[in-house]
Design a protein around this motif. Structure first.
Motif, PDB file in Angstrom:
ATOM      1  N   TYR A 139     -10.853   0.525   6.283  1.00 47.21           N
ATOM      2  CA  TYR A 139      -9.459   0.190   6.586  1.00 47.21           C
ATOM      3  C   TYR A 139      -8.628   1.446   6.829  1.00 47.21           C
ATOM      4  N   THR A 156      -0.340   7.472   1.124  1.00 49.13           N
ATOM      5  CA  THR A 156      -0.502   6.769   2.394  1.00 49.13           C
ATOM      6  C   THR A 156       0.592   7.164   3.374  1.00 49.13           C
ATOM      7  N   LEU A 165     -12.283   0.181   1.212  1.00 50.64           N
ATOM      8  CA  LEU A 165     -11.045   0.582   1.879  1.00 50.64           C
ATOM      9  C   LEU A 165     -11.266   1.728   2.865  1.00 50.64           C
ATOM     10  N   ALA A 175      -8.098  -4.900  -1.829  1.00 49.59           N
ATOM     11  CA  ALA A 175      -6.750  -4.385  -2.050  1.00 49.59           C
ATOM     12  C   ALA A 175      -5.806  -5.494  -2.491  1.00 49.59           C
ATOM     13  N   GLU A 176      -5.977  -6.685  -1.924  1.00 50.14           N
ATOM     14  CA  GLU A 176      -5.151  -7.830  -2.321  1.00 50.14           C
ATOM     15  C   GLU A 176      -5.350  -8.150  -3.807  1.00 50.14           C
ATOM     16  N   VAL A 236      -6.329  -5.979  -6.068  1.00 49.61           N
ATOM     17  CA  VAL A 236      -5.733  -4.863  -6.816  1.00 49.61           C
ATOM     18  C   VAL A 236      -4.230  -5.057  -6.944  1.00 49.61           C
ATOM     19  N   LYS A 254      -7.666   5.895  -2.501  1.00 52.06           N
ATOM     20  CA  LYS A 254      -8.562   5.186  -3.425  1.00 52.06           C
ATOM     21  C   LYS A 254      -8.438   5.748  -4.839  1.00 52.06           C
ATOM     22  N   LEU A 262     -12.896  -1.098  -3.860  1.00 52.22           N
ATOM     23  CA  LEU A 262     -12.015  -0.049  -3.344  1.00 52.22           C
ATOM     24  C   LEU A 262     -12.745   0.887  -2.391  1.00 52.22           C
ATOM     25  N   LEU A 282      -5.118   4.500  -6.293  1.00 52.99           N
ATOM     26  CA  LEU A 282      -5.171   3.082  -6.653  1.00 52.99           C
ATOM     27  C   LEU A 282      -6.055   2.853  -7.881  1.00 52.99           C
ATOM     28  N   LEU A 301       0.824  -1.197   0.000  1.00 54.05           N
ATOM     29  CA  LEU A 301       0.000   0.000   0.000  1.00 54.05           C
ATOM     30  C   LEU A 301       0.864   1.256   0.000  1.00 54.05           C
TER      31      LEU A 301
END
Length: 535
Positions: free
Chosen positions: A121, A12, A118, A298-299, A301, A82, A115, A85, A5
């Motif tokens: 998260y 991030t 997220l 996310a995994e 992605v 987001k 997404l 990504l 990430l």
């Protein structure tokens, strides 16, 4: 936290730095508030005057301001991550091309709902993860000089929460992965059904597909309820552990306070701070379940982003023969190669690639487009390996008409020109002008998604008009008359004959009449042998 990430979403890093800084300030203010509150309560109980009420009010206001800043930073950072990504994912999918692309339904679910998950998260789980490290440490540092016994009790019981949280979390993570994969499969199937609904209705198979969707939906519902049940039960376990731990501290404090081993201020300080030492860990466990779906997305992605793009060189393309030199292409999950080919295509030659379905005709075109990379052998253009060419410059020399061209929800004009240029000459050459004259608004007639409003043959001619307008020296045609009736196919072939003049053309073909347009025929097979026949 997944370190990928940080590498794929650089925003991030700033967010984590702000979270840590605000977390430290919040923890310090928490300890200050507990200290002032214990002193104030003791002063009221003993009838003393306590001058720090104003300071306590300032600390409470400061904690509220820090909490607001944390929420603000979390919301903005989540939106930035987001967006970053999504941009990288879409760019990478475009670079991979259609040969390596995931099913459209899965991608749509991943880019949108996946997404978006997220948020939990980034906005909840990560800040609490930081606080779960900072707050207990600062709280224990404050309690250590005040009450050694309570500090040791908290230090012994505190690790029990992350241990049980990890055990439950591994089980929950696996369930969320299964749930997200099932949701992606359901989305893809539903998208396929909606796209083919007119055909299904015509064949009387719409009700059967409705039953399949109902069955998959019921399975998705069962998985969702099972995941929620695990989340609720795991939260109960964490809450029970934290409550028992705080109760253990409170019982010890009460007994020693009655025995006169502790003063009231210290006892109140421990009772106020002890729950705060466990609270961040409890909230980490609770927020983990809310963020598990986002982690699963996310995994997925990261899996796509880590798939290698086609090789890109820097050399400028030159005119010359296209040579497939012992080319072999293999795809994961397939025992046999998707393509084995040795062939040479001279400039200005019209070549038909024939063979049974699955022999690799479309894969050969995908290799030339840069959508598929040979696992053995190489392709050269004018003596230069295709992998050494600038891919964008090479693709600018190509015009590609796929078997099922995609038309956008736009006007006929925009579908031919993509927003630039005039379509009339290209439309005339491709035979589009004839049916456009019968449309309500001519070239400005608005089409639905996937070209709704036009027949299959009309959509194919619009795709050919794009190739005419592009005026590229190399044309790739993938089964351009597939699924067309004879009359429509004859019109499309007339347009192809016009398009082939003065150009190098490769046609993946089944129909004998389409093969007859070629100067030469190459029989494509998985044995590696190439049979040349005169057209």
């Amino acid at each position: 936290m997944d370190p990928r990430l940080l590498s794929y979403a650089r925003s991030t890093r700033a967010y984590l730095a702000a979270t840590v800084a605000l977390g430290v300030v919040h923890a310090v203010l928490l300890v200050a508030q507990a200290t002032l509150l214990a002193q104030a309560i003791t002063a009221v109980f003993l009838g003393h005057r306590h001058p720090s009420w104003a300071l306590l009010a300032v600390v409470l206001a400061a904690r509220a301001a820090v909490s607001w800043l944390q929420e603000l930073a979390a919301a903005r950072s989540a939106a930035a991550v987001k967006s970053e990504l999504r941009g990288q994912l879409l760019d990478h999918l475009i670079a991979l091309g259609p040969a390596r692309r995931r099913p459209a339904g899965e991608v749509a679910t991943l880019v949108t709902h996946g997404l978006d998950a997220l948020d939990g998260y980034l906005a909840r789980y990560l800040p609490q993860l930081v606080l779960a490290v900072l707050v207990p440490g600062i709280v224990l540092a404050r309690l250590l000089p005040a009450d050694l016994t309570a500090t040791i009790t908290i230090m012994v019981t505190l690790p029990l929460i992350p241990v049980f949280m990890a055990l439950v979390g591994m089980h929950t993570e696996a369930q969320n992965r299964r749930q997200f994969r099932l949701l992606s499969r359901l989305s893809h199937h539903f998208l396929d059904v909606v796209a083919g609904l007119p055909t299904l209705k015509l064949l009387g198979r719409a009700r059967a597909q409705a039953g399949i969707i109902a069955r998959i939906s019921a399975e998705q519902r069962r998985h969702t309820m099972r995941t929620l049940r695990t989340a609720f039960l795991s939260s109960l376990v964490l809450e029970l552990l934290a409550t028992l731990s705080v109760a253990l501290v409170a019982v010890g404090i009460g007994l020693r306070l009655v025995a006169g081993e502790l003063d009231l201020t210290t006892a109140l300080l421990v009772l106020i701070l002890a729950p705060e030492a466990y609270r961040p860990l409890r909230e980490v466990g609770a927020n983990y379940h809310a963020s598990a779906e986002g982690l699963a997305a996310a995994e997925e992605v990261f899996t796509i982003l880590e798939s290698p793009e086609p090789a890109r060189g820097t050399r400028t393309p030159v005119s010359g023969p296209i040579v497939f030199d012992d080319v072999e292409v293999r795809f994961p999950g397939r025992a046999e190669p998707a393509l084995r080919l040795t062939a040479t295509v001279a400039p200005g030659e019209v070549v038909a690639l024939t063979g049974p379905s699955g022999c690799g005709k479309s894969t050969a075109l995908a290799v030339l487009l840069g959508f598929a990379t040979p696992t053995a052998g190489r392709v050269t253009v004018g003596g230069i390996p295709l992998t050494d060419l600038d891919l964008d410059a090479w693709r600018s020399r190509l015009a590609w008409v796929p078997q099922r061209p995609h038309l956008f929800a736009a006007t006929v004009r925009d579908n031919i020109t993509f927003g630039s240029g005039r379509p009339e000459a290209a439309a005339e050459a491709a035979g589009v002008a004839g049916f456009v004259a019968g449309l309500p608004d001519g070239y400005d007639t608005l089409l639905g998604d996937a070209g709704t409003g036009l027949s299959a043959g009309q959509r194919q001619r619009v795709a050919l008009a794009r190739a005419f307008l592009r005026d590229a020296p190399i044309v790739l045609l993938d089964e351009p008359t597939a699924n067309l009736d004879e009359t429509t196919a004859a019109g499309v072939m007339a347009a192809i004959r016009e398009l082939a003049r003065g150009r190098t053309v490769l046609i993946a073909a089944h129909r004998p009449e389409l093969v007859s347009l070629a100067d030469r025929v190459i029989e494509v097979g998985t044995t590696g042998a190439t049979v040349l026949e005169p057209a």
